[in-house]
Design a protein around this motif. Structure first.
Motif, short mmCIF file in Angstrom:
data_model
loop_
_atom_site.label_atom_id
_atom_site.label_comp_id
_atom_site.label_asym_id
_atom_site.label_seq_id
_atom_site.Cartn_x
_atom_site.Cartn_y
_atom_site.Cartn_z
N ARG A 122 0.87 -1.18 0.00
CA ARG A 122 0.00 0.00 0.00
C ARG A 122 0.90 1.22 0.00
NH1 ARG A 122 -3.18 -2.59 4.73
NH2 ARG A 122 -1.30 -1.83 5.69
N MET A 123 0.73 2.07 -1.00
CA MET A 123 1.52 3.30 -1.11
C MET A 123 0.68 4.40 -1.72
SD MET A 123 5.21 1.93 -2.56
CE MET A 123 4.57 0.95 -3.91
N TYR A 124 1.13 5.63 -1.49
CA TYR A 124 0.54 6.77 -2.19
C TYR A 124 1.67 7.70 -2.60
CZ TYR A 124 1.06 9.81 1.91
OH TYR A 124 1.56 10.55 2.94
N SER A 125 1.39 8.52 -3.59
CA SER A 125 2.37 9.48 -4.08
C SER A 125 1.83 10.89 -3.87
CB SER A 125 2.66 9.27 -5.57
OG SER A 125 3.40 10.37 -6.08
N LYS A 143 2.38 -4.97 -12.82
CA LYS A 143 2.28 -3.90 -13.82
C LYS A 143 1.74 -2.62 -13.18
CE LYS A 143 1.73 -6.82 -17.87
NZ LYS A 143 0.81 -7.31 -18.90
N GLU A 144 0.76 -2.77 -12.31
CA GLU A 144 0.19 -1.61 -11.61
C GLU A 144 1.26 -0.95 -10.73
OE1 GLU A 144 -3.48 -0.69 -8.47
OE2 GLU A 144 -3.15 -2.74 -9.18
N ILE A 145 2.04 -1.76 -10.04
CA ILE A 145 3.12 -1.25 -9.19
C ILE A 145 4.18 -0.56 -10.04
CG2 ILE A 145 5.01 -1.94 -7.65
CD1 ILE A 145 3.03 -4.19 -6.64
N ASN A 146 4.56 -1.16 -11.17
CA ASN A 146 5.56 -0.55 -12.07
C ASN A 146 5.11 0.83 -12.52
OD1 ASN A 146 7.07 -2.92 -11.94
ND2 ASN A 146 6.27 -3.71 -13.87
N HIS A 147 3.85 0.95 -12.89
CA HIS A 147 3.33 2.25 -13.33
C HIS A 147 3.34 3.25 -12.17
CE1 HIS A 147 0.99 5.23 -15.47
NE2 HIS A 147 0.19 5.30 -14.41
N PHE A 148 2.90 2.80 -11.02
CA PHE A 148 2.85 3.68 -9.85
C PHE A 148 4.24 4.18 -9.47
CE2 PHE A 148 3.24 4.37 -5.32
CZ PHE A 148 2.26 5.34 -5.11
N MET A 149 5.24 3.31 -9.55
CA MET A 149 6.59 3.66 -9.11
C MET A 149 7.44 4.32 -10.20
SD MET A 149 7.47 0.48 -6.54
CE MET A 149 8.85 1.32 -5.74
N ARG A 150 6.80 4.74 -11.27
CA ARG A 150 7.50 5.36 -12.41
C ARG A 150 8.17 6.67 -12.00
NH1 ARG A 150 2.35 6.82 -12.41
NH2 ARG A 150 1.72 8.89 -13.08
N ASP A 151 9.04 7.15 -12.87
CA ASP A 151 9.65 8.47 -12.71
C ASP A 151 8.57 9.49 -13.04
OD1 ASP A 151 11.03 10.91 -13.03
OD2 ASP A 151 12.82 9.91 -13.78
N TRP A 152 8.02 10.13 -12.04
CA TRP A 152 6.90 11.05 -12.25
C TRP A 152 7.31 12.31 -13.01
CZ3 TRP A 152 7.42 15.88 -10.16
CH2 TRP A 152 8.37 16.02 -9.13
N GLY A 167 10.76 6.01 -6.69
CA GLY A 167 10.88 4.62 -7.10
C GLY A 167 11.89 4.59 -8.22
N TYR A 168 11.40 4.31 -9.44
CA TYR A 168 12.30 4.36 -10.60
C TYR A 168 12.70 5.81 -10.85
CZ TYR A 168 13.92 4.64 -15.38
OH TYR A 168 14.67 4.92 -16.49
N ARG A 169 13.98 5.98 -11.22
CA ARG A 169 14.47 7.28 -11.67
C ARG A 169 15.17 7.08 -13.00
NH1 ARG A 169 18.18 8.82 -6.87
NH2 ARG A 169 16.67 8.93 -5.21
N LEU A 196 20.63 2.54 -7.65
CA LEU A 196 19.77 1.39 -7.98
C LEU A 196 18.36 1.84 -8.37
CD1 LEU A 196 20.92 -1.24 -5.33
CD2 LEU A 196 21.50 -1.11 -7.77
N HIS A 197 18.01 3.08 -8.08
CA HIS A 197 16.73 3.62 -8.56
C HIS A 197 16.67 3.54 -10.10
CE1 HIS A 197 14.97 5.37 -4.89
NE2 HIS A 197 16.22 5.65 -4.52
N MET A 198 17.80 3.74 -10.76
CA MET A 198 17.82 3.73 -12.23
C MET A 198 17.64 2.33 -12.80
SD MET A 198 20.69 6.59 -13.25
CE MET A 198 22.07 5.63 -12.63
N LYS A 199 17.75 1.31 -11.96
CA LYS A 199 17.56 -0.08 -12.39
C LYS A 199 16.23 -0.64 -11.90
CE LYS A 199 22.50 -0.99 -12.38
NZ LYS A 199 23.59 -1.77 -11.77
N GLY A 200 15.41 0.21 -11.29
CA GLY A 200 14.13 -0.26 -10.76
C GLY A 200 14.31 -1.17 -9.56
N MET A 201 15.36 -0.93 -8.79
CA MET A 201 15.69 -1.80 -7.66
C MET A 201 15.64 -1.08 -6.31
SD MET A 201 18.91 -3.84 -9.39
CE MET A 201 19.29 -4.77 -7.91
#
Length: 183
Positions: A40-43, A66-75, A109-111, A131-136
């Protein structure tokens, strides 16, 4: 008859145990000891939330990831990658250890490399090969828990890197080598 994610979630939500595990068995959660894993997260940046069961009975749920990947994208540029689910596992296990209902606030998340370079030019605390740049990796906070409390829970998982950023009020969690840092 086809099984849908929503149908599965309904069945398993009715049987989900909400008791927090002890610190001594946090690693077991990451190794598949539990039946269900939920995040559970919010941005605060995008106003979006994610509240999903992403792992059931030893299997990741692709639609939830997939939902998590989208949520954790580089906004900043809307770029997304496949996040390493081990990072989500560490965050979820830490959350359970703290026995909170409040969702994490995701700070990063991801950068993308461009975002990381921009942040690095503004702060000494941003790693060149983050590691943000690797989605880790993920930078997280909770209103109801202090940075030392979140840090202790994530460190108890013994599953990756955990950084304490007390002045900025967040904890970094990643699925890289086990290590800790910060003050």
């Amino acid at each position: 008859m086809t099984t849908t994610r929503r149908g599965l979630l309904g069945v398993f939500a009715a049987t989900m145990v909400t008791a927090a595990p002890t610190m001594s068995n946090a690693f077991g959660i990451l190794r598949g000891a539990g039946d269900i894993r939920r995040i559970r997260m919010y941005s605060g940046r995008t106003g979006e939330t994610v509240d999903t069961v992403y792992w059931i009975e030893g299997e990741y749920i692709p639609e939830a990831l997939k939902e998590i990947n989208h949520f954790m994208r580089d906004w900043r540029n809307n770029q997304a990658v496949v996040m390493d689910p081990r990072t989500v596992d560490i965050a979820a296990a830490s959350h359970r250890l703290m026995d909170v209902n409040e969702p994490y606030m995701l700070l990063s998340g991801y950068r993308s490399p461009a975002t990381n370079a921009m942040l690095r030019s503004r702060s000494k605390g941003v790693a060149k090969n983050s590691l943000h740049m690797k989605g880790m990796a993920a930078d997280l906070r909770l209103k109801s828990r202090s940075v030392p409390q979140i840090f202790a829970a994530a460190s108890a998982c013994h599953a990756g890197g955990v950084g304490k950023y007390s002045r900025s009020n967040f904890v970094h969690m990643d699925c890289g080598p086990v290590r800790t840092w910060g003050g």
